[in-house]
Design a protein around this motif. Structure first.
Motif, PDB file in Angstrom:
ATOM      1  N   PRO A  90      -5.482  -7.012  13.762  1.00  0.00           N
ATOM      2  CA  PRO A  90      -4.976  -5.700  13.325  1.00  0.00           C
ATOM      3  C   PRO A  90      -5.707  -4.508  13.947  1.00  0.00           C
ATOM      4  O   PRO A  90      -5.146  -3.428  14.082  1.00  0.00           O
ATOM      5  N   LEU A  91      -6.970  -4.670  14.298  1.00  0.00           N
ATOM      6  CA  LEU A  91      -7.734  -3.507  14.743  1.00  0.00           C
ATOM      7  C   LEU A  91      -7.166  -2.867  16.008  1.00  0.00           C
ATOM      8  O   LEU A  91      -7.050  -1.626  16.079  1.00  0.00           O
ATOM      9  N   PRO A  92      -6.796  -3.660  17.045  1.00  0.00           N
ATOM     10  CA  PRO A  92      -6.195  -2.994  18.209  1.00  0.00           C
ATOM     11  C   PRO A  92      -4.900  -2.267  17.862  1.00  0.00           C
ATOM     12  O   PRO A  92      -4.583  -1.210  18.425  1.00  0.00           O
ATOM     13  N   VAL A  93      -4.133  -2.835  16.892  1.00  0.00           N
ATOM     14  CA  VAL A  93      -2.870  -2.194  16.512  1.00  0.00           C
ATOM     15  C   VAL A  93      -3.147  -0.866  15.798  1.00  0.00           C
ATOM     16  O   VAL A  93      -2.484   0.154  16.041  1.00  0.00           O
ATOM     17  N   LEU A  94      -4.151  -0.876  14.909  1.00  0.00           N
ATOM     18  CA  LEU A  94      -4.488   0.368  14.225  1.00  0.00           C
ATOM     19  C   LEU A  94      -4.945   1.434  15.208  1.00  0.00           C
ATOM     20  O   LEU A  94      -4.607   2.628  15.068  1.00  0.00           O
ATOM     21  N   ARG A  95      -5.733   1.010  16.174  1.00  0.00           N
ATOM     22  CA  ARG A  95      -6.176   1.980  17.165  1.00  0.00           C
ATOM     23  C   ARG A  95      -4.994   2.566  17.933  1.00  0.00           C
ATOM     24  O   ARG A  95      -4.910   3.772  18.199  1.00  0.00           O
ATOM     25  N   GLU A  96      -4.030   1.676  18.280  1.00  0.00           N
ATOM     26  CA  GLU A  96      -2.861   2.158  19.034  1.00  0.00           C
ATOM     27  C   GLU A  96      -2.034   3.126  18.194  1.00  0.00           C
ATOM     28  O   GLU A  96      -1.567   4.179  18.672  1.00  0.00           O
ATOM     29  N   LEU A  97      -1.844   2.801  16.907  1.00  0.00           N
ATOM     30  CA  LEU A  97      -1.038   3.679  16.044  1.00  0.00           C
ATOM     31  C   LEU A  97      -1.742   5.023  15.822  1.00  0.00           C
ATOM     32  O   LEU A  97      -1.107   6.069  15.724  1.00  0.00           O
ATOM     33  N   THR A  98      -3.073   4.968  15.740  1.00  0.00           N
ATOM     34  CA  THR A  98      -3.827   6.224  15.561  1.00  0.00           C
ATOM     35  C   THR A  98      -3.611   7.152  16.746  1.00  0.00           C
ATOM     36  O   THR A  98      -3.513   8.378  16.609  1.00  0.00           O
ATOM     37  N   GLU A  99      -3.531   6.606  17.945  1.00  0.00           N
ATOM     38  CA  GLU A  99      -3.323   7.417  19.134  1.00  0.00           C
ATOM     39  C   GLU A  99      -1.872   7.869  19.289  1.00  0.00           C
ATOM     40  O   GLU A  99      -1.597   8.940  19.843  1.00  0.00           O
ATOM     41  N   VAL A 100      -0.934   7.059  18.802  1.00  0.00           N
ATOM     42  CA  VAL A 100       0.489   7.364  19.048  1.00  0.00           C
ATOM     43  C   VAL A 100       1.049   8.327  17.984  1.00  0.00           C
ATOM     44  O   VAL A 100       1.770   9.273  18.294  1.00  0.00           O
ATOM     45  N   LEU A 106       6.852   5.355  19.230  1.00  0.00           N
ATOM     46  CA  LEU A 106       6.555   3.912  19.107  1.00  0.00           C
ATOM     47  C   LEU A 106       7.109   3.116  20.276  1.00  0.00           C
ATOM     48  O   LEU A 106       6.532   2.117  20.709  1.00  0.00           O
ATOM     49  N   GLU A 107       8.272   3.561  20.792  1.00  0.00           N
ATOM     50  CA  GLU A 107       8.871   2.848  21.930  1.00  0.00           C
ATOM     51  C   GLU A 107       7.987   2.961  23.159  1.00  0.00           C
ATOM     52  O   GLU A 107       7.933   2.060  23.991  1.00  0.00           O
ATOM     53  N   ASN A 108       7.284   4.111  23.295  1.00  0.00           N
ATOM     54  CA  ASN A 108       6.420   4.313  24.463  1.00  0.00           C
ATOM     55  C   ASN A 108       5.095   3.562  24.345  1.00  0.00           C
ATOM     56  O   ASN A 108       4.306   3.561  25.285  1.00  0.00           O
ATOM     57  N   SER A 109       4.831   3.011  23.190  1.00  0.00           N
ATOM     58  CA  SER A 109       3.570   2.279  23.017  1.00  0.00           C
ATOM     59  C   SER A 109       3.608   0.991  23.843  1.00  0.00           C
ATOM     60  O   SER A 109       4.635   0.291  23.896  1.00  0.00           O
ATOM     61  N   PRO A 110       2.502   0.665  24.525  1.00  0.00           N
ATOM     62  CA  PRO A 110       2.482  -0.577  25.304  1.00  0.00           C
ATOM     63  C   PRO A 110       2.474  -1.834  24.442  1.00  0.00           C
ATOM     64  O   PRO A 110       2.624  -2.935  24.952  1.00  0.00           O
ATOM     65  N   ARG A 111       2.318  -1.701  23.141  1.00  0.00           N
ATOM     66  CA  ARG A 111       2.267  -2.874  22.269  1.00  0.00           C
ATOM     67  C   ARG A 111       3.575  -3.115  21.534  1.00  0.00           C
ATOM     68  O   ARG A 111       3.804  -4.228  21.061  1.00  0.00           O
ATOM     69  N   LEU A 112       4.414  -2.086  21.391  1.00  0.00           N
ATOM     70  CA  LEU A 112       5.589  -2.206  20.544  1.00  0.00           C
ATOM     71  C   LEU A 112       6.851  -1.945  21.347  1.00  0.00           C
ATOM     72  O   LEU A 112       6.830  -1.250  22.367  1.00  0.00           O
ATOM     73  N   GLU A 113       7.949  -2.461  20.842  1.00  0.00           N
ATOM     74  CA  GLU A 113       9.264  -2.219  21.424  1.00  0.00           C
ATOM     75  C   GLU A 113      10.308  -2.433  20.335  1.00  0.00           C
ATOM     76  O   GLU A 113      10.005  -2.962  19.264  1.00  0.00           O
ATOM     77  N   ARG A 114      11.496  -1.988  20.624  1.00  0.00           N
ATOM     78  CA  ARG A 114      12.624  -2.110  19.707  1.00  0.00           C
ATOM     79  C   ARG A 114      12.295  -1.488  18.340  1.00  0.00           C
ATOM     80  O   ARG A 114      12.484  -2.074  17.292  1.00  0.00           O
ATOM     81  N   ALA A 115      11.776  -0.271  18.393  1.00  0.00           N
ATOM     82  CA  ALA A 115      11.476   0.449  17.155  1.00  0.00           C
ATOM     83  C   ALA A 115      12.761   0.988  16.550  1.00  0.00           C
ATOM     84  O   ALA A 115      13.598   1.554  17.253  1.00  0.00           O
ATOM     85  N   GLU A 116      12.928   0.834  15.235  1.00  0.00           N
ATOM     86  CA  GLU A 116      14.141   1.277  14.532  1.00  0.00           C
ATOM     87  C   GLU A 116      13.814   1.424  13.053  1.00  0.00           C
ATOM     88  O   GLU A 116      12.837   0.854  12.555  1.00  0.00           O
ATOM     89  N   PHE A 117      14.648   2.207  12.395  1.00  0.00           N
ATOM     90  CA  PHE A 117      14.459   2.394  10.973  1.00  0.00           C
ATOM     91  C   PHE A 117      14.900   1.146  10.247  1.00  0.00           C
ATOM     92  O   PHE A 117      16.005   0.613  10.472  1.00  0.00           O
ATOM     93  N   ALA A 118      14.049   0.713   9.344  1.00  0.00           N
ATOM     94  CA  ALA A 118      14.412  -0.442   8.545  1.00  0.00           C
ATOM     95  C   ALA A 118      15.193  -0.039   7.303  1.00  0.00           C
ATOM     96  O   ALA A 118      15.834  -0.903   6.693  1.00  0.00           O
ATOM     97  N   SER A 119      15.165   1.234   6.935  1.00  0.00           N
ATOM     98  CA  SER A 119      15.910   1.736   5.777  1.00  0.00           C
ATOM     99  C   SER A 119      16.207   3.223   6.036  1.00  0.00           C
ATOM    100  O   SER A 119      15.551   3.845   6.878  1.00  0.00           O
ATOM    101  N   PRO A 120      17.161   3.788   5.340  1.00  0.00           N
ATOM    102  CA  PRO A 120      17.467   5.208   5.580  1.00  0.00           C
ATOM    103  C   PRO A 120      16.274   6.112   5.257  1.00  0.00           C
ATOM    104  O   PRO A 120      15.470   5.826   4.376  1.00  0.00           O
ATOM    105  N   VAL A 121      16.213   7.213   5.997  1.00  0.00           N
ATOM    106  CA  VAL A 121      15.155   8.199   5.809  1.00  0.00           C
ATOM    107  C   VAL A 121      15.527   9.075   4.607  1.00  0.00           C
ATOM    108  O   VAL A 121      16.666   9.533   4.469  1.00  0.00           O
ATOM    109  N   THR A 122      14.575   9.302   3.730  1.00  0.00           N
ATOM    110  CA  THR A 122      14.803  10.171   2.564  1.00  0.00           C
ATOM    111  C   THR A 122      13.933  11.406   2.693  1.00  0.00           C
ATOM    112  O   THR A 122      12.829  11.344   3.241  1.00  0.00           O
TER     113      THR A 122
END
Length: 489
Positions: free
Chosen positions: A367-377, A410-426
């Motif tokens: 999880p730590l590399p993922v947290l670091r990536e999300l913190t930057e993105v 998130l799509e531009n992140s080198p770790r993630l792809e196919r980012a999409e909403f899992a539920s409607p935005v409120t």
């Protein structure tokens, strides 16, 4: 009392018995002249400690008819042909008379077939043979043969080659004449021995019995043999003592001069072995003996069986020895083998454990590399209330001023792809609540950035823990009060 195995023979010489007992090379002889010869014989044997239960019987030559006869050249059983011819040659009734025969050499030269078959017969009155058998029975002995005692003398000597010999054996006033060729009996006579000159004439007349013109040697034995040798030289051939075998010489050396002729006959009867020539014992009590050709056949058969058994058993014996050697070698190295097997089992257990640990490390989510990536993105106005990571990807739940702007980031992140909403935005008071699902981006080497790779260093994980994320700076005023780094597996 001695219990050594002994061979017993009794020669019936008219009104007296001459006995001989052979224990190995020791010879004992005795003469019995009594009204009850069977009882005297039993007493003599008991006194000498003789344990023999069988006896070989020898008849005087004068009690038996011995002569060569011719048989017609027809095909048939020889014994039956001899039985048919007996009546013409015996001075007593031929019905049920004990008899035996020996084949004689044909008279035809080499390559010339003989016109008639010649045999030498021996026959005795039934009463003579029955008296001899009754004597043995009354003495509690089992008869094994009934022969002419003088004929058994041939068992004591060995002539040279095909030599023709006349053997003169003197017993009292009687001389037994044996005609032998190459050790085989050809004929015999019983003649008076008082006059040596008349004896020489009788020998000359005996040649006609065997159809000889002369002989090669004359052997003399028995009572006062030396006195006969001089007069018999008129025959023009060597007159000597018999050519005794070495065993016969040892046995005869113990005999004295008194009754030597009768003692020699008894020793000769006791020395006979195997099938005796011209045996008159009835067939009902005759021991089963093998002839020389039969013994040769039995020997060949036994040798064949032994070779066959050897052929079958030797390979098995060799394999047995080889298996024993292998078993001994296996037993010797057994402890070493067990140590090696135990080491192999321990090594295999450790190998499986190492493989399991490697598989666990390879399949674990870091999880730590993922947290670091999300913190930057993620932007500074975004708050994460929940972060879920699994083998398929990551799920983010939180608030942001503009949730739709997070998808491109998130799509531009080198770790993630196919980012999409899992539920409607409120929409809240000033923030939009979102739930975004993104999958792991597959690297060219097939590895997932969010999944641990074997051999990967953990330094980046340790460093990423010390770098604050935007969410962690606003954590105290967040609507949920949870730090952005919170996760649920």
């Amino acid at each position: 009392m001695r219990f050594e195995p002994a061979r017993l023979a009794v020669a019936l010489l008219g009104d007296r018995l001459s006995g001989a007992v052979i224990r190995r090379n020791r010879v004992e002889t005795f003469v019995i002249d009594a009204e009850n010869p069977a009882a005297a014989l039993r007493a003599e044997l008991d006194a000498r400690g003789v344990t023999a239960r069988s006896v070989a019987l020898g008849l005087a030559r004068a009690l038996v008819t011995v002569k060569p006869i011719e048989l017609p050249p027809v095909v048939g059983e020889t014994r039956e042909m001899v039985r048919f011819e007996l009546e013409r040659h015996l001075p007593f009734p031929a019905d049920d008379a004990p008899f035996d025969f020996l084949p004689l050499q044909p008279e035809g030269g080499p390559g010339q077939p003989a016109q008639a078959k010649r045999v030498l017969i021996a026959a005795a009155d039934r009463r003579v043979v029955d008296a001899a058998l009754r004597l043995a029975e009354d003495a509690k002995l089992r008869p094994v043969s009934v022969t002419v005692a003088a004929h058994d003398l041939l068992a004591l000597a060995q002539p040279e080659g095909n030599q023709r010999v006349v053997w003169v054996h003197r017993t009292g006033d009687t001389a037994d004449l044996l005609l032998a060729q190459g050790g085989d009996l050809v004929g015999s006579r019983s003649v008076p021995a008082e006059d040596p000159v008349a004896l020489a004439a009788e020998i000359g007349r005996t040649f006609t019995l065997a159809r000889w013109r002369g002989c090669d040697a004359v052997w003399v034995s028995g009572d006062d043999a030396a006195a006969l040798m001089g007069p018999l030289t008129v025959l023009g051939v060597p007159v000597t003592a018999p050519a005794y075998t070495s065993r016969a010489r040892r046995r005869l050396a113990a005999l004295g001069e008194a009754s030597r002729g009768a003692a020699e006959l008894a020793v000769a009867v006791a020395s006979g072995r195997g099938v005796r020539p011209l045996d008159l014992i009835p067939a009902a009590i005759k021991p089963r003996r093998l002839t020389r050709p039969q013994r040769a056949s039995v020997g060949i058969l036994a040798a064949t069986l032994l070779l066959s058994l050897g052929t079958l058993l030797v390979p098995g014996f060799r394999e047995h020895r080889r298996l024993n050697a292998l078993n001994a070698e296996i037993a010797r190295i057994g402890p070493e083998v067990r140590v090696v097997e135990r080491s192999l089992r321990e090594l295999e257990t450790r190998r499986r454990l190492a493989a399991t640990v490697a598989n666990i490390g390879a399949a674990a989510i870091r999880p730590l590399p993922v947290l670091r990536e999300l913190t930057e993105v993620l932007p500074n106005d975004a708050w994460l209330s929940m972060l879920t990571l699994d083998a398929k990807g990551v799920e983010l739940t939180g608030q942001a001023s503009q949730a739709s702007a997070l998808i491109p980031l998130l799509e531009n992140s080198p770790r993630l792809e196919r980012a999409e909403f899992a539920s409607p935005v409120t929409r809240g008071r000033d923030k939009e609540q979102f739930r975004i699902r993104a999958g792991w981006e597959i690297a060219p080497d097939g590895a997932k950035p969010g999944v641990a790779r074997p051999g990967a260093a953990d330094d980046d994980d340790a460093a990423s823990v010390q770098r604050p994320t935007p969410g962690s700076q606003r954590a105290p005023g967040g609507p949920t009060g949870r730090r952005p780094g919170a996760e649920r597996r």
